[in-house]
Structures are given as structure tokens and as C-alpha cells.
Motif scaffolding. Structure first.
Motif, PDB file in Angstrom:
ATOM      1  N   GLY A 201       0.893  -0.996   0.325  1.00 38.56           N
ATOM      2  CA  GLY A 201      -0.236   0.506   0.090  1.00 38.56           C
ATOM      3  C   GLY A 201       0.887   1.256  -0.100  1.00 38.56           C
ATOM      4  N   ILE A 287      -2.023  -8.006   4.941  1.00 40.75           N
ATOM      5  CA  ILE A 287      -2.853  -7.701   3.800  1.00 40.75           C
ATOM      6  C   ILE A 287      -3.755  -7.035   4.518  1.00 40.75           C
ATOM      7  CG2 ILE A 287      -3.692  -7.696   1.619  1.00 40.75           C
ATOM      8  CD1 ILE A 287      -2.453  -9.777   1.253  1.00 40.75           C
ATOM      9  N   ARG A 288      -4.389  -7.670   5.712  1.00 44.83           N
ATOM     10  CA  ARG A 288      -5.461  -7.492   6.717  1.00 44.83           C
ATOM     11  C   ARG A 288      -5.124  -6.535   7.099  1.00 44.83           C
ATOM     12  NH1 ARG A 288      -8.003  -8.284  10.645  1.00 44.83           N
ATOM     13  NH2 ARG A 288      -6.722  -9.309  11.551  1.00 44.83           N
ATOM     14  N   ARG A 290      -2.504  -3.987   7.224  1.00 41.00           N
ATOM     15  CA  ARG A 290      -2.666  -2.713   6.578  1.00 41.00           C
ATOM     16  C   ARG A 290      -3.990  -2.380   6.642  1.00 41.00           C
ATOM     17  NH1 ARG A 290      -2.856  -1.932   1.222  1.00 41.00           N
ATOM     18  NH2 ARG A 290      -2.507  -4.116   0.477  1.00 41.00           N
ATOM     19  N   GLU A 291      -4.835  -2.970   5.664  1.00 43.22           N
ATOM     20  CA  GLU A 291      -5.820  -2.413   4.968  1.00 43.22           C
ATOM     21  C   GLU A 291      -6.999  -2.244   6.181  1.00 43.22           C
ATOM     22  OE1 GLU A 291      -7.549  -5.730   2.919  1.00 43.22           O
ATOM     23  OE2 GLU A 291      -7.083  -5.106   1.096  1.00 43.22           O
ATOM     24  N   ASN A 292      -6.463  -2.574   7.058  1.00 43.29           N
ATOM     25  CA  ASN A 292      -6.914  -2.374   9.171  1.00 43.29           C
ATOM     26  C   ASN A 292      -6.475  -0.551   9.083  1.00 43.29           C
ATOM     27  OD1 ASN A 292      -7.736  -2.467  11.632  1.00 43.29           O
ATOM     28  ND2 ASN A 292      -9.101  -4.830  11.054  1.00 43.29           N
ATOM     29  N   GLU A 294      -4.906   1.610   7.574  1.00 48.79           N
ATOM     30  CA  GLU A 294      -5.297   2.756   6.703  1.00 48.79           C
ATOM     31  C   GLU A 294      -6.764   2.867   6.947  1.00 48.79           C
ATOM     32  OE1 GLU A 294      -4.587   0.479   2.511  1.00 48.79           O
ATOM     33  OE2 GLU A 294      -2.863   0.739   2.800  1.00 48.79           O
ATOM     34  N   LYS A 295      -7.862   1.681   7.783  1.00 50.72           N
ATOM     35  CA  LYS A 295      -8.824   2.490   7.520  1.00 50.72           C
ATOM     36  C   LYS A 295      -8.786   3.052   8.830  1.00 50.72           C
ATOM     37  CE  LYS A 295     -13.636   1.680   8.281  1.00 50.72           C
ATOM     38  NZ  LYS A 295     -14.446   2.305   7.130  1.00 50.72           N
TER      39      LYS A 295
END
Length: 507
Positions: A201, A287-288, A290-292, A294-295
Motif C-alpha cells: 500500500g 494485507i488485512r 495493512r488495510e485495517n 489504513e481504515k
């Protein structure tokens, strides 16, 4: 119009070997990656690069200038791998790969060779060209390039070793040939994909930041003119390692299905698949996370009215969000809730993904209770549950039993998780667990037309107050005291609660 982009010259043999050596340094010690191996891999012909994975006995398909027309393309000879070397007779011989197992094994090999070619494109077509002008005005800094390309050179080095082992097996392919051992040896080192996927990301964000620079933009456009690039952008290449581990997993599953249990390769394949699944799970988790993260960062930026609240914490994970109807003192109000693994906040939506912050509730020491349905209520919100914490407690309504149950289940899980962590810390420290006092929910104004202690009716001369200890509606006369409450400080309390807190008998 801008001048036509100047195509960069091919890498020299020395530069390519140096680039390769840097990525493969750690693997040399483990796999015995000798200088002879490197010389074979870096074997350069006049017009192209061909990787030879067999011993010296193997001859490349094209060994002389006469056998191949000289190319006028200035990019010719820039890659270690070239598409023409893929079309070898032994690989396309149907008689050599008659069964489904044979075809799956061939697909593993051919896709790996294509993948390694893509990685080499990233290094030679993009990374090396951007690195030539590092820190020059209008280009990229060293730190920016490190963020964009991450550890892709180390991934390339591991992939070359995997391809090396696969080709040796495929050239001697037969009914009893084994490739599971190749994956068993290399799979532990695929964990370096975790770091790459975790930083993917940030890589895309950095690429977005540097692409508008004129010199960088011209260089990336010039790379696309190279036929070896096949029209793929740098973004298309950088996502390949993210997609590769799941692909390995699927291909190994297919190969195991096509391999009889009595086959000598079966046990190694199963072991390699277990290892690969573990790597895939770790990659997916990174990945999860990282996305978490970013959220949470986006949510922090979308809160308009509170700049002091700190949502971004290393330990914090976002769990769920959604609208609920909250019971306030005067009426029921729609609120938008966000649940994390340690706190819950509620807000009011304001425009497109903008929020007005109201309150944060810690889950540690909290409690959640599902309440009976209230079908007599008007509107869709008929499914209540109670949220209690040390700071605040209230009732909320969901629009369905399933929605209520999902909220209760998630909140209860993290409340219990935090309780177990706290109990473990107390046990290690040798101290007794502290008693948790939950805040009392306020009685709604409409449910208490008179003081709940003296029954005096509320009105213009008799104002309504809420006891911060028990939540009852009381008049000023019955709440003429304040007391220090845990987690709340000095608060107004009713006479009964004040007497209890002071350990005095009620008169």
C-alpha cells in the motif's frame, strides 16, 4: 511538444551480475549458489540474455550470430529471460506430459518462468533506471525508491533458485519425477513476501506521489515503449508478488489432487503445501492488517470536530461499523458506531464519510447484554441491547435480530479478550483483580415525569437531574451532593447513592 524520450542503454554484464549478487547474497550460503551458477545464469549472448539452469552439458537454443538475425532494438539484450527461450520443443511435447499431473507440473514451471521474467523487468526496466539519477532534482530520493520497490530484488533471487530447481526436474520429467522437494526447500524463504505485501500500500502511495514529476513520468513512458515490457505499467508488475503466493497454493493443491497417494512425490507435496498455506495465511494477515490500519487512518482524518482523539495506535484493530438508534436522556437519536478491539466510539454522520465525534467508550471491564425485542415500537428499530462501560452506559436499537446479535457477539468477544489479558497480568504481578464499576444508564426523561425519590413532579420550578451513580431522575433537593466516582471523577449523585458511597446508614 515534449522531446521524444531517449531509450536507456542495456545493462552491462558487470552491472547485471552486481545487481543479482546483492539480492542473492543470503541465499548463497543456504543453497550453495556458486560462482559457476551465477556465470551460467548471467551467460550473455550477443543480442539477448538466456538463463541456463542445467549443467554445462546444456546448450542454449541459439548460440551463434548466424542462427539469429541481429536486432536493431536498443533494448535488445536487456533481460535475463526472453520469451523465445520459452518455446522449447521438450516443453511443448504432448508425449512428455500426457497426464493431468504432468500438465499441472508443466503449468507450475511455465508460470514461474513468466513470473521471474516479470520480476526481472521490474529490476532492469524500472528500478535500475530510476536508481541511476537518484537524489537528482526532479527524480526520486533513495528512500522513495526503497518504498516503491521494497525487497523485490530478494524475492527475485529466491524465485530464480526455485525456477532453477524446477527446470532441472522438468527436463528429466517422467512418471516418478518429484518436484515437492524443490518447494519444501524454498518455501520457508517465501516469508519475505510478507514484508513486501505489508508495504504494498505504501509502495502504491509513493508511486502516486512521484509519478507527476516530469522526469519520472517521461522515464516510465519510455519503459513502456520497450517491447519486452509488453505494455505493462510499473503498477502491473509490482502487484505480481502479491498475487504469486495464492497462485502457488492453488497450483500445489491441483498437483496433489492429480498425484496418487502412493506416488513418491505425494508426501513432499503435502508437506510443501502445508508450508505454503502457512505463508499464504501470513501474507493474507499482513494485507488485512495493512488495510485495517489504513481504515483507521482514514477514519481519524474524517472526524471533523475533535483533533485530540487518537484512534491510530499500534495495537488497535478496526472490527465493525454501522448505524444504531441510541437512547439519550431526552429522546432516541441516530448515531454511527465504530467498534475496535479495545474501544467503541459513536458519532453523527455529516455529509459523505464525515463524522461528528461524540464519545469514546473503553471495552476493558465493559459489558454487553441482549434485551427482549420491542415489536410495539414504531419504525424498524425494535431490537435493543445494552452497552455498559466504566465511562458510560446506554441502550441502543438495531433494525434486525441478526444485526443486534452480530454487534453483541463482537463486543462480547473483545470484552472477554481484554478481561483475560488483564487477569493474566494480575496473575503474573501477583495482585488481586480490581473490582470494575460500570456506569449506570440514565433513565430517559420521558419515563420519569417526577422525582424517583420524593415523587415531586418536574416542571419550571423543579428541574430534572440525573444521578451519575444510579442513573435515576431526581430533583435538585434529592441530589444536593457530589461524590468521586471511579473513572468519572467528582459527579452529582442522589442522596441514597451519596449515603451508600459514604458508608452512612440511610435516614
Amino acid at each position: 511538444p515534449p522531446p521524444a524520450p531517449v531509450l536507456p542503454a542495456p545493462l552491462s554484464l558487470e552491472d547485471s551480475k552486481a545487481l543479482y549478487d546483492e539480492g542473492a547474497a543470503t541465499l548463497d550460503l543456504i543453497f550453495g549458489f556458486t560462482e559457476q551458477d551465477k556465470a551460467i545464469i548471467a551467460a550473455r549472448r550477443k543480442d539477448d540474455w538466456t538463463v541456463v539452469f542445467d549443467d554445462d552439458a546444456r546448450e542454449p537454443p541459439c548460440t551463434s550470430q548466424e542462427e539469429r538475425p541481429k536486432s536493431s532494438d536498443p533494448w535488445s539484450g536487456f533481460l535475463l529471460f526472453e520469451q523465445e527461450s520459452f518455446d522449447e520443443p521438450w516443453l511443448n511435447d504432448p508425449a512428455k506430459f500426457p497426464t493431468k499431473r504432468d500438465k499441472v507440473a508443466r503449468e507450475i514451471f511455465t508460470t514461474e518462468r513468466t513470473y521471474v521474467t516479470g520480476l526481472q523487468n521490474v529490476i532492469n526496466l524500472f528500478s535500475s533506471k530510476l536508481s541511476e539519477m537518484v537524489n537528482d532534482p526532479g527524480w526520486c530520493t533513495e528512500e522513495e525508491l526503497k518504498t516503491i520497490f521494497s525487497n523485490i530484488e530478494q524475492i527475485f533471487a529466491v524465485s530464480v533458485r526455485l525456477l532453477h530447481g524446477l527446470e532441472k526436474k522438468m527436463r528429466d520429467w517422467g512418471p516418478d519425477q518429484r518436484i515437492g522437494s524443490v518447494f519444501k526447500l524454498i518455501t520457508p524463504f517465501l516469508k519475505m513476501y510478507i514484508d513486501y505485501c505489508k508495504g504494498y500500500g505504501a509502495s502504491m502511495e509513493m508511486l502516486d506521489a512521484v509519478e507527476p514529476r516530469q522526469m519520472v513520468s517521461l522515464m516510465l513512458e519510455s519503459c513502456l515503449l520497450n517491447p519486452q515490457c509488453r505494455g505493462m505499467s510499473l503498477r502491473s508488475y509490482l502487484i505480481m508478488p502479491v498475487q504469486r503466493i495464492p497462485r502457488y497454493n492453488l497450483l500445489l493443491e491441483e498437483l496433489i489432487k492429480a498425484t496418487p497417494p502412493q506416488h513418491p512425490d505425494y508426501d513432499d507435496l503435502c508437506h510443501a503445501h502445508i508450508q505454503m498455506q502457512s505463508v499464504a495465511d501470513s501474507v493474507n494477515e499482513s494485507i488485512r492488517l495493512r488495510e485495517n490500519h489504513e481504515k483507521i487512518v482514514l477514519l481519524q482524518a474524517s472526524i471533523m470536530n475533535n483533533t485530540t482523539i487518537q484512534l491510530v495506535e499500534p495495537h488497535r484493530r478496526f472490527v465493525r461499523e454501522g448505524p444504531l438508534l441510541k437512547v439519550c436522556r431526552k429522546t432516541k437519536k441516530p448515531r454511527y458506531f465504530f467498534l475496535f478491539n479495545d474501544i467503541m466510539i459513536y458519532t453523527t454522520t455529516f455529509g459523505n464519510e464525515r463524522y461528528l465525534y461524540h464519545e469514546m467508550m473503553p471495552l476493558d471491564g465493559g459489558r454487553v447484554d441482549s434485551l427482549p425485542d420491542e415489536p410495539q415500537l414504531a419504525g424498524p428499530h425494535k431490537f435493543p441491547f445494552q452497552i455498559s462501560s466504566k465511562k458510560k452506559s446506554f441502550k441502543v436499537y438495531a433494525t434486525s435480530a441478526q444485526e443486534r446479535d452480530d454487534w453483541v457477539k463482537d463486543i462480547q468477544f473483545y470484552v472477554q479478550e481484554l478481561h483475560a489479558k488483564r487477569a493474566n497480568k494480575d496473575r503474573i504481578a501477583g495482585r488481586e483483580p480490581e473490582e470494575t464499576r460500570l456506569a449506570a444508564p440514565f433513565v430517559p426523561d420521558k419515563e420519569a415525569p417526577a422525582c424517583q425519590l420524593c415523587n415531586k413532579s418536574f416542571g419550571f420550578l423543579c428541574w430534572r437531574h440525573h444521578c451519575r451513580c444510579c442513573g435515576k431522575c431526581v430533583c435538585a433537593t434529592c441530589s444536593d451532593h457530589s461524590a468521586v466516582l471511579p473513572n468519572l471523577g467528582k459527579q452529582r449523585v442522589c442522596d441514597i447513592c451519596y449515603s451508600t458511597l459514604q458508608n452512612k446508614p440511610q435516614l
